[in-house]
Design a protein around this motif. Structure first.
Motif, mmCIF file in Angstrom:
data_model
loop_
_atom_site.group_PDB
_atom_site.id
_atom_site.type_symbol
_atom_site.label_atom_id
_atom_site.label_comp_id
_atom_site.label_asym_id
_atom_site.label_seq_id
_atom_site.Cartn_x
_atom_site.Cartn_y
_atom_site.Cartn_z
ATOM 1 N N ALA A 88 0.832 -1.212 0.000
ATOM 2 C CA ALA A 88 0.000 0.000 0.000
ATOM 3 C C ALA A 88 0.865 1.259 0.000
ATOM 4 N N ILE A 89 1.934 1.251 0.799
ATOM 5 C CA ILE A 89 2.819 2.423 0.867
ATOM 6 C C ILE A 89 3.559 2.612 -0.459
ATOM 7 N N ARG A 90 3.965 1.504 -1.058
ATOM 8 C CA ARG A 90 4.639 1.607 -2.357
ATOM 9 C C ARG A 90 3.680 2.134 -3.423
ATOM 10 N N ILE A 91 2.422 1.692 -3.386
ATOM 11 C CA ILE A 91 1.418 2.215 -4.328
ATOM 12 C C ILE A 91 1.284 3.717 -4.165
ATOM 13 N N LYS A 92 1.251 4.173 -2.915
ATOM 14 C CA LYS A 92 1.062 5.593 -2.639
ATOM 15 C C LYS A 92 2.245 6.430 -3.151
ATOM 16 N N TYR A 93 3.450 6.018 -2.804
ATOM 17 C CA TYR A 93 4.598 6.885 -3.056
ATOM 18 C C TYR A 93 5.335 6.586 -4.360
ATOM 19 N N LEU A 94 4.999 5.454 -5.006
ATOM 20 C CA LEU A 94 5.620 5.161 -6.293
ATOM 21 C C LEU A 94 4.627 5.264 -7.444
ATOM 22 N N GLY A 95 3.406 5.725 -7.133
ATOM 23 C CA GLY A 95 2.461 6.082 -8.184
ATOM 24 C C GLY A 95 1.751 4.937 -8.866
ATOM 25 N N PHE A 96 1.139 4.022 -8.105
ATOM 26 C CA PHE A 96 0.306 2.960 -8.684
ATOM 27 C C PHE A 96 1.033 2.188 -9.784
ATOM 28 N N ARG A 97 2.219 1.702 -9.457
ATOM 29 C CA ARG A 97 2.902 0.821 -10.402
ATOM 30 C C ARG A 97 2.160 -0.515 -10.457
ATOM 31 N N GLN A 98 2.129 -1.105 -11.631
ATOM 32 C CA GLN A 98 1.355 -2.329 -11.824
ATOM 33 C C GLN A 98 1.819 -3.441 -10.875
ATOM 34 N N GLU A 99 3.148 -3.595 -10.706
ATOM 35 C CA GLU A 99 3.655 -4.672 -9.860
ATOM 36 C C GLU A 99 3.277 -4.478 -8.394
ATOM 37 N N ASP A 100 3.202 -3.203 -7.935
ATOM 38 C CA ASP A 100 2.822 -2.942 -6.547
ATOM 39 C C ASP A 100 1.338 -3.213 -6.318
ATOM 40 N N VAL A 101 0.514 -2.854 -7.307
ATOM 41 C CA VAL A 101 -0.926 -3.111 -7.206
ATOM 42 C C VAL A 101 -1.187 -4.613 -7.132
ATOM 43 N N LEU A 102 -0.530 -5.384 -7.985
ATOM 44 C CA LEU A 102 -0.726 -6.831 -7.976
ATOM 45 C C LEU A 102 -0.191 -7.454 -6.693
ATOM 46 N N SER A 103 0.919 -6.927 -6.194
ATOM 47 C CA SER A 103 1.458 -7.430 -4.933
ATOM 48 C C SER A 103 0.477 -7.196 -3.793
ATOM 49 N N TYR A 104 -0.186 -6.044 -3.807
ATOM 50 C CA TYR A 104 -1.202 -5.711 -2.805
ATOM 51 C C TYR A 104 -2.366 -6.700 -2.870
ATOM 52 N N LEU A 105 -2.865 -6.944 -4.075
ATOM 53 C CA LEU A 105 -4.039 -7.801 -4.228
ATOM 54 C C LEU A 105 -3.722 -9.263 -3.929
ATOM 55 N N LYS A 106 -2.490 -9.682 -4.212
ATOM 56 C CA LYS A 106 -2.144 -11.093 -4.058
ATOM 57 C C LYS A 106 -1.714 -11.461 -2.644
#
Length: 428
Positions: free
Chosen positions: A323-341
């Motif tokens: 979640a923090i990586r999504i916030k500060y790295l701008g919704f990168r695809q790999e971070d979003v998938l890591s969050y969901l998985k």
């Protein structure tokens, strides 16, 4: 005891001293940057090098030179000392290598120092701080679980000897005069420590711990004292009627070891032991994973693997980090998938899979996750939306909406946080 007792290694000791007297820095260079800086150093110095002029620009030389620089730091060897040593040799490859190495290490360290701190230099800084401040005055210091020390560590120990009220060093060797190859390094360490204490005018005392407080079994006691003694057959002094608690088995590979362990467990079960009475201990559990558990399962033996796990591998931690990586790295695809998985977001596995397929098809990242509801056809550039495509599109938008509903309140609180405690409270 915790009020007056502190456990540190050399790295943590540097951190502890820097916190009290200054010098603490977290602007350390990371391994990737170290490699990049060394590569740049070699490229720029290549025309001036003698022995390494042809290979100066090769990437393969970078890790070798980094290793050499680290070893020189650990041994307290400076570029000036290398240059001085080179002058004592006749012309030849060794002289040229020493001169090249001196130039490379000097330039590399200077380049790093312009922008970063190097963690490998912390013990050098620690020695300087201890020269100015008596951190160990009024303390009893115990140095345990070492067999040898680097030159930098000996420098720190010298300052400990100077300042502390009393220093105790434990070494796993029966005597400094024990003539065994396996204890040679420890004997050398003992000699250096005794010589250091003598040079500083500090009185010393040798204490030999001869009583075994751990092994209650005669065979275990024998292994801890006589196993490495040359010409001493294992268990020869133990009466035959008292043997049998220890068996030494030679196996060809880890698979053989696992099968042997399973066979021994089955024989112990037939002898009347219970599963909970049996443990299999390995030096490195990660090397046995997938081997010992498979062998036990094949033999019908239930087991529980107890091993160290990285905290970041836990779903509860991964969802926070993602979640923090999504916030500060701008919704990168790999971070979003890591969050969901992580499996703890509340979305079904099927919906998550369809979401992944959709964002992969349309290469979605950044603001496209938050701008508006998606309407692109999952089947690609076609006018017709198939039943399959409709399911994927619905699932993708459903997951997207649910994810934003979870994340946006957190992001708003993080944006509003003015101090670290407020940001931590938002994450909590």
């Amino acid at each position: 005891a915790q009020l007056g007792f502190e456990v540190l290694n050399f790295t943590r000791l540097a951190n502890r001293v820097f916190r009290r007297y200054g010098g603490l820095s977290y602007h350390y260079i990371n391994p990737s940057m170290r490699s990049l800086f060394m590569w740049r150093t070699l490229r720029e110095l290549s025309p001036m090098l003698e022995e390494y002029s042809r290979t100066g620009g090769e990437l393969s030389l970078t890790p070798l030179m980094l290793g050499a620089a680290d070893e020189l730091t650990a041994c307290s060897v400076t570029p000036a000392m290398l240059e001085s040593a080179a002058l004592k040799f006749p012309d030849g490859p060794l002289k040229r290598k020493l001169r090249d190495l001196s130039m490379i290490v000097s330039a590399y360290r200077g380049l790093v120092a312009e922008s970063f701190d190097d963690r490998n230099e912390d013990l050098c800084k620690l020695a300087d701080v201890l020269d100015a401040h008596a951190f160990f005055r009024g303390t009893e210091v115990f140095i345990d679980s070492f067999t040898s020390f680097t030159a930098l560590e000996y420098g720190i120990i010298e300052r400990i000897f100077r300042q502390a009220d009393n220093v105790t060093v434990t070494l796993g060797c029966e005597s400094p005069r024990l003539p065994l190859i396996c204890t040679e390094s420890i004997r050398e360490t003992a000699k250096k420590l005794m010589s250091l204490a003598e040079r500083l005018g500090k009185p010393t005392e040798n204490i030999f711990l001869t009583e075994n407080h751990r092994a209650k079994n005669e065979e275990l006691r024998h292994l801890t004292t006589d196993f490495w003694m040359p010409g001493n057959p294992p268990f020869e002094d133990i009466p035959k009627g008292e043997r049998g608690n220890i068996r030494l088995i030679s196996c060809t590979d880890p698979y053989d070891e696992a099968n042997a362990a399973a066979a021994l467990i089955l024989s112990e079960l037939r002898r009347g032991l219970r599963y909970r009475d049996i443990a299999v201990v390995a030096r490195d559990a990660s090397r046995c994973e997938g081997i010992i558990d498979a062998a036990l399962e094949s033999a019908g033996i239930p087991c529980f693997m107890s091993k160290k796990n990285d905290l970041s591998s836990m779903p509860e931690i991964r969802i926070i980090v993602s979640a923090i990586r999504i916030k500060y790295l701008g919704f990168r695809q790999e971070d979003v998938l890591s969050y969901l998985k992580t499996g703890v977001c509340g979305f079904s596995l099927r919906d998550t899979d369809m979401f992944e397929e959709y964002i992969g098809t349309w290469k979605i990242s950044g603001d496209r996750f938050t701008s508006s509801e998606w309407s692109m056809n999952p089947d690609g550039y076609t006018d017709r939306l198939s039943a399959r495509g409709q399911k994927i599109l619905s699932a993708a938008n459903r997951v997207r909406a649910g994810m934003l509903e979870q994340l946006m309140p957190l992001f708003a609180r993080l944006d509003a946080a003015e101090k670290l405690p407020e940001a931590l409270a938002a994450i909590y």
